[in-house]
Design an enzyme around this catalytic site. Structure first.
Site, PDB file in Angstrom:
ATOM      1  N   HIS A   1      -1.744   2.556  -4.334  1.00 16.44           N
ATOM      2  CA  HIS A   1      -0.547   2.773  -3.511  1.00 16.44           C
ATOM      3  C   HIS A   1       0.500   1.706  -3.804  1.00 16.44           C
ATOM      4  CE1 HIS A   1      -3.920   4.522  -1.085  1.00 16.44           C
ATOM      5  NE2 HIS A   1      -3.041   5.510  -0.948  1.00 16.44           N
TER       6      HIS A   1
ATOM      7  N   HIS B   1       0.801  -3.224   2.396  1.00 16.19           N
ATOM      8  CA  HIS B   1       1.813  -2.344   3.012  1.00 16.19           C
ATOM      9  C   HIS B   1       2.499  -2.995   4.214  1.00 16.19           C
ATOM     10  CE1 HIS B   1       0.524   0.859   0.432  1.00 16.19           C
ATOM     11  NE2 HIS B   1      -0.708   0.875   0.945  1.00 16.19           N
TER      12      HIS B   1
ATOM     13  N   ASP C   1      -8.771   1.694  -5.071  1.00 19.75           N
ATOM     14  CA  ASP C   1      -8.529   3.129  -4.909  1.00 19.75           C
ATOM     15  C   ASP C   1      -7.868   3.698  -6.163  1.00 19.75           C
ATOM     16  OD1 ASP C   1      -6.211   1.698  -4.414  1.00 19.75           O
ATOM     17  OD2 ASP C   1      -6.008   2.372  -2.334  1.00 19.75           O
TER      18      ASP C   1
ATOM     19  N   TYR D   1     -11.840   3.268  -1.502  1.00 21.66           N
ATOM     20  CA  TYR D   1     -12.485   4.019  -0.424  1.00 21.66           C
ATOM     21  C   TYR D   1     -13.701   4.808  -0.861  1.00 21.66           C
ATOM     22  CZ  TYR D   1      -8.128   2.388   1.344  1.00 21.66           C
ATOM     23  OH  TYR D   1      -7.095   1.546   1.680  1.00 21.66           O
TER      24      TYR D   1
HETATM   25  C1  X5A Z   1      -4.389  -0.467   1.509  1.00 25.78           C
HETATM   26  C2  X5A Z   1      -4.346   1.010   1.288  1.00 25.78           C
HETATM   27  C3  X5A Z   1      -3.557   3.176   2.000  1.00 25.78           C
HETATM   28  C4  X5A Z   1      -2.938   3.883   3.140  1.00 25.78           C
HETATM   29  C5  X5A Z   1      -2.956   5.391   2.898  1.00 25.78           C
HETATM   30  C6  X5A Z   1      -2.381   6.175   4.046  1.00 25.78           C
HETATM   31  N1  X5A Z   1      -3.654   1.758   2.174  1.00 25.78           N
HETATM   32  N2  X5A Z   1      -2.397   7.582   3.768  1.00 25.78           N
HETATM   33  O1  X5A Z   1      -4.945   1.492   0.345  1.00 25.78           O
HETATM   34 ZN    ZN Z   2      -4.314   1.634  -1.636  1.00 24.18          ZN
END
Ligand code: X5A
Ligand code: ZN
Length: 690
Positions: free
Chosen positions: A174, A135, A265, A305
C-alpha cells in the site's frame, strides 16, 4: 557487528472487537507467526534481542499533533461501543483498550532500533510491531495505523542524532501516504514507495499516489512513487524497480541511514496485495539496500496478512540482515510490460531532479554503434534462434506453499578462504586462511595446456585455487579469494571456469576486470556469461560475451553496475560467480568492494574473487570483509557519468535488451525487439497472469 530484533509481547494485545471484514486481517497472530518462525529457524537466537519501550509524548509529538495523541490516549478507557464509534471516524481503523499502549510500543521500538544502529551497538535490525504505521497522519489514524512508526523514527534520527539524509524504502503493497504527507517538502528525507494502484482504483484511492507526485517546494524530487497498475508483480518486477529506479536515486542521495517500511503484503499469497514475489525476493531487496549508508538499515514491520508468506518473508529479511547470502530467486526473470511502464513513468517524473536519470533517458540509442564490434556490424546475438529459450533456465514457477525456500539457509556464517600467502593482512573474524591445495598431478594436468602456468609460483597458486573452488562447489565454503601471479591471471581464470563447469556449476558468471580476454576455447553453449569491464570499447559479441570500458567516474561506474552488470546477472541466474581483477583493472578499493558486495546477491553468495599477487593487502582485506557479508564503505556523493560511459551503456543496452529483459528501462515495441517474445512469455507460463 550484529542485528537487533526489537519486540514486545504486549503488542499482540490489540485486536478487532467487532465485525469488520476490512480490518479483521490485522490480527495478533501476525506477530506470533513471524516470531515463531524466526525461532524455529534459529534466527531470533542470532539477533540482539531488545524489548520495546513506549515512545514518549514528546517523541510522538515529532510527527503527531498533541490533540491527536491525547485523543488516542483517551481510547484506553472507552467501552466497546465508544471505541467502535470513534474507529468509524477514520478509514480502515479499529481501536482497542490496549491500542494506545501497543502503538506507543510500536513507535518506541523504532526509536530503540535507530538508537542501537546509530550508536554502533548493531549494524542493522528489524522491529516486529503492530499496529503498523505508514498510513497514519499528523492528526489521523488510517489503514490500521495509529502512530507513524517509521516517520517518527526518521524525525528522531534527524533531531536526536543530527542526521541530514535519510532514505525511507516502503516496500509494503500500500502507499504510505502518511509518510509522504509528513515529508513532502523535506529534502532530508527521500521517500520511496511502490504500491498497488490500478490507475487509482485500489485503496487508498489517492491521486497523489501516482508517479507524478514528486514532492513540493524544497522537497521536489524527494518523494518517489512507483504505482503498480496490475496485480501479479513478481521477483523480476521488484528487482527491476530497485535496479532501475530506487538504487540510482539512492546512491545519488547518499543516505546516512535507511529505514524500511517493511510490509509483506507485497509478497505472494497476500489477500490484499495479490502480488507474486516469493519470500526470497525480500532477501534480495534487503541485500540491495545493505550497500547503502554503510549498511545501516532499520526495518519496521508494516502490513503482511498471509501468515505463512509473512513468516517466511520476515525470516528472509532477518537472515539477510544477519549477513547470510540471499537464496537464488525462482522464476523467469522477465519484468512484465505493465511494470516496465510504471518504472518508466516514475523515471520520467523524477528525471528533472536526479542527475543519474538525466543522461540516460535523453540520449537516443545509437542506431550504429559509436564504438563497435570487430566486425563493424551489430553482432550476431544468440547462436541458434530467438532469445527466450536461451540461457535463461526454466524453473517451474514455484508456489509459495509447496516450496517455501528453494535453498536452505546456511548453517554457518559465510566464510572466505584466502589462498594468498603473500598478501599479509589482518583477517576479518571467521575468515579462514586456507592451507590446502589440490593434488600436484591434478594441478599439473589442468595447467598443461597453458604456457603461463608452467612456472612454479603459478602452479602453486593454481593448486590452491582449485582446492578453494572445490570447497565452494561442495558447499563447505561459501566464497573465497585467490591470488595468482599477474602473468598467469588469464590462464588461471580459464582453468577456474573449466573446473567450475565440469564440477557442477550449471551457469557460471564471469566478471573480468582489466585486460582479460574471453578464453578462446570456451564453449558457446550459454553456460558461461562472460562480462569484461575494462575492454577498449563496448561490444556484445554474443549475448554471453559482453565487453565494456571501465567507467572513469563514480557515477558511470554505478550505472554500469546497476544498469548492465546486475540486470545481466539477475537475468542469467548463475550458480557460481567468478570476479577477476586482472592486469590494469584500475578499480579503486571501494568500487571493487561495491561490485563484489552486489554480486554476492547472485548464486547464493558463491563468489570467487581472483586477485593478482601484488594486489594491496587493503584490497584483499576489503574484499574478504564484503564477501563474508559486511557492508561496503559508502562511496560518498557520486559524480555524474561521463558522456562516453553513458554512450557505452546505451549502446550495450540497445544490443542486449532483446535477449536480456532485465536490462529494459523503456518501452520498445515488443514486436520490434523480438518477434518471438510474446509467444515465449505466454507459451510456457500462460503469461504470468498479467
Ligand atoms: C499497513 C497496511 C492496509 C490497510 C488496508 C485497508 N494497511 N483496506 O497494510
Ligand atoms: Zn500494506
Amino acid at each position: 557487528m550484529g542485528t537487533a530484533l526489537v519486540y514486545h509481547e504486549d503488542m499482540t494485545a490489540t485486536r478487532l472487537l467487532w465485525d469488520d471484514p476490512e480490518c479483521e486481517i490485522e490480527r495478533p497472530e501476525r506477530l506470533t507467526a513471524a516470531l515463531d518462525r524466526l525461532r524455529q529457524r534459529g534466527l531470533e537466537q542470532r539477533c540482539l534481542r531488545l524489548s520495546a519501550r513506549e515512545a514518549s509524548k514528546e517523541e510522538l509529538g515529532l510527527v503527531h499533533s498533541p490533540e491527536y495523541v491525547s485523543l488516542v490516549r483517551k481510547t484506553q478507557v472507552l467501552g466497546e461501543e465508544e471505541l467502535q464509534a470513534l474507529s468509524g471516524q477514520f478509514d480502515a481503523i479499529y481501536f482497542h483498550p490496549s491500542t494506545f499502549h501497543c502503538a506507543r510500543l510500536a513507535a518506541g521500538a523504532g526509536l530503540q532500533l535507530v538508537d542501537a544502529v546509530l550508536t554502533g551497538a548493531v549494524q542493522n535490525g528489524l522491529a516486529l510491531v503492530r499496529p503498523p504505521g505508514h498510513h497514519s497522519q499528523r492528526a489521523a489514524a488510517n489503514g490500521f495505523c495509529v502512530f507513524n512508526n517509521v516517520a517518527i523514527a526518521a524525525a528522531y534520527a534527524k533531531q536526536k542524532h543530527g542526521l541530514h539524509r535519510i532514505l525511507i524504502v516502503d516496500w509494503d503493497v500500500h502507499h504510505g501516504q502518511g509518510i509522504q504527507y509528513l515529508f513532502e517538502d523535506d529534502p532530508s528525507v527521500l521517500y520511496f514507495s511502490w504500491h498497488r494502484y490500478e490507475h487509482g482504483r485500489f485503496w487508498p484511492f489517492l491521486r497523489e499516489s501516482d508517479a507524478d507526485a514528486v514532492g513540493r517546494g524544497q522537497g521536489l524530487g524527494f518523494t518517489v512513487n512507483l504505482p503498480w497498475n496490475q496485480v501479479g508483480m513478481g521477483n523480476a518486477d521488484y528487482v527491476a524497480a530497485f535496479l532501475h529506479l530506487l538504487l540510482p536515486l539512492a546512491f545519488e542521495f547518499d543516505p546516512e541511514l535507511v529505514l524500511v517500511s517493511a510490509g509483506f503484503d507485497s509478497a505472494i499469497g497476500d489477500p490484499e496485495g495479490q502480488m507474486q514475489a516469493t519470500p526470497e525476493c525480500f532477501a534480495h531487496l534487503t541485500h540491495l539496500l545493505q550497500v547503502l549508508a554503510g549498511g545501516r538499515v532499520c526495518a519496521m514491520l508494516e502490513g503482511g496478512y498471509h501468515l505463512e508468506s509473512l513468516a517466511e518473508s520476515v525470516c528472509m529479511t532477518v537472515q539477510t540482515l544477519l549477513g547470510d547470502p540471499a537464496p537464488p530467486l525462482s522464476g523467469l526473470m522477465v519484468p512484465c510490460q505493465s511494470a516496465l511502464e510504471s518504472i518508466q513513468s516514475a523515471r520520467a517524473a523524477q528525471a528533472p531532479y536526479w542527475k543519474s536519470l538525466q543522461l540516460q533517458d535523453v540520449t537516443p540509442v545509437p542506431t550504429s554503434p559509436s564504438t563497435h564490434s570487430p566486425e563493424g556490424r551489430p553482432p550476431p546475438l544468440l547462436p541458434g534462434g530467438p532469445m527466450c529459450k536461451a540461457a535463461v533456465p526454466a524453473p517451474a514457477p514455484s508456489s509459495l506453499l509447496d516450496q517455501p525456500c528453494l535453498c536452505p539457509a546456511p548453517s554457518v556464517r559465510t566464510t572466505v578462504a584466502l589462498t594468498a600467502p603473500d598478501i599479509t593482512l589482518v583477517l576479518p573474524p571467521d575468515v579462514i586462511q586456507q592451507e590446502g591445495s589440490a593434488l600436484r598431478e591434478e594441478t599439473e594436468a589442468w595447467a598443461r595446456p597453458h604456457e603461463s602456468l608452467a612456472r612454479e609460483e603459478a602452479l602453486t597458486a593454481l593448486g590452491k585455487l582449485l582446492y578453494l573452488l572445490d570447497g565452494m562447489l561442495d558447499g563447505q565454503v561459501n566464497s573465497g579469494i585467490a591470488a595468482t601471479p599477474a602473468s598467469a591471471a588469464a590462464a588461471t581464470l580459464d582453468v577456474a571456469i573449466q573446473r567450475g563447469l565440469s564440477h557442477g556449476a550449471q551457469r557460471l558468471l564471469c566478471v573480468a576486470l582489466g585486460q582479460l580476454d574471453r578464453p578462446p576455447d570456451l564453449a558457446h553453449d550459454g553456460r558461461t556469461l562472460w562480462l569484461n569491464i575494462g575492454g577498449k570499447e563496448a561490444a556484445a559479441l554474443s549475448m554471453f560475451h559482453v565487453s565494456t570500458p571501465l567507467p572513469v567516474m563514480t557515477g558511470g561506474f554505478l550505472s554500469c553496475i546497476l544498469g548492465l552488470v546486475l540486470p545481466l546477472a539477475y537475468g542469467f541466474q548463475p550458480d557460481l560467480v567468478l570476479v577477476a581483477l586482472g592486469p590494469g583493472h584500475g578499480l579503486q578499493g571501494p568500487h571493487a568492494a561495491l561490485l563484489a558486495a552486489m554480486l554476492r546477491g547472485l548464486a547464493g553468495g558463491r563468489v570467487l574473487a581472483l586477485l593478482e599477487e601484488d594486489s594491496t593487502p587493503q584490497l584483499a582485506g576489503i574484499l574478504a570483509r564484503v564477501l563474508r557479508g559486511e557492508a561496503p564503505p559508502s562511496l560518498g556523493p557520486s559524480s555524474v557519468a561521463s558522456p562516453e560511459d553513458v554512450q557505452a551503456l546505451m549502446y550495450l543496452r540497445g544490443q542486449l535488451e532483446p535477449q536480456w529483459k532485465m536490462l529494459q528501462v523503456r518501452l520498445i515495441a515488443e514486436a520490434w525487439l523480438c518477434p518471438g517474445a510474446r509467444l515465449c512469455r505466454r507459451g510456457r507460463w500462460g503469461g504470468q497472469g498479467k
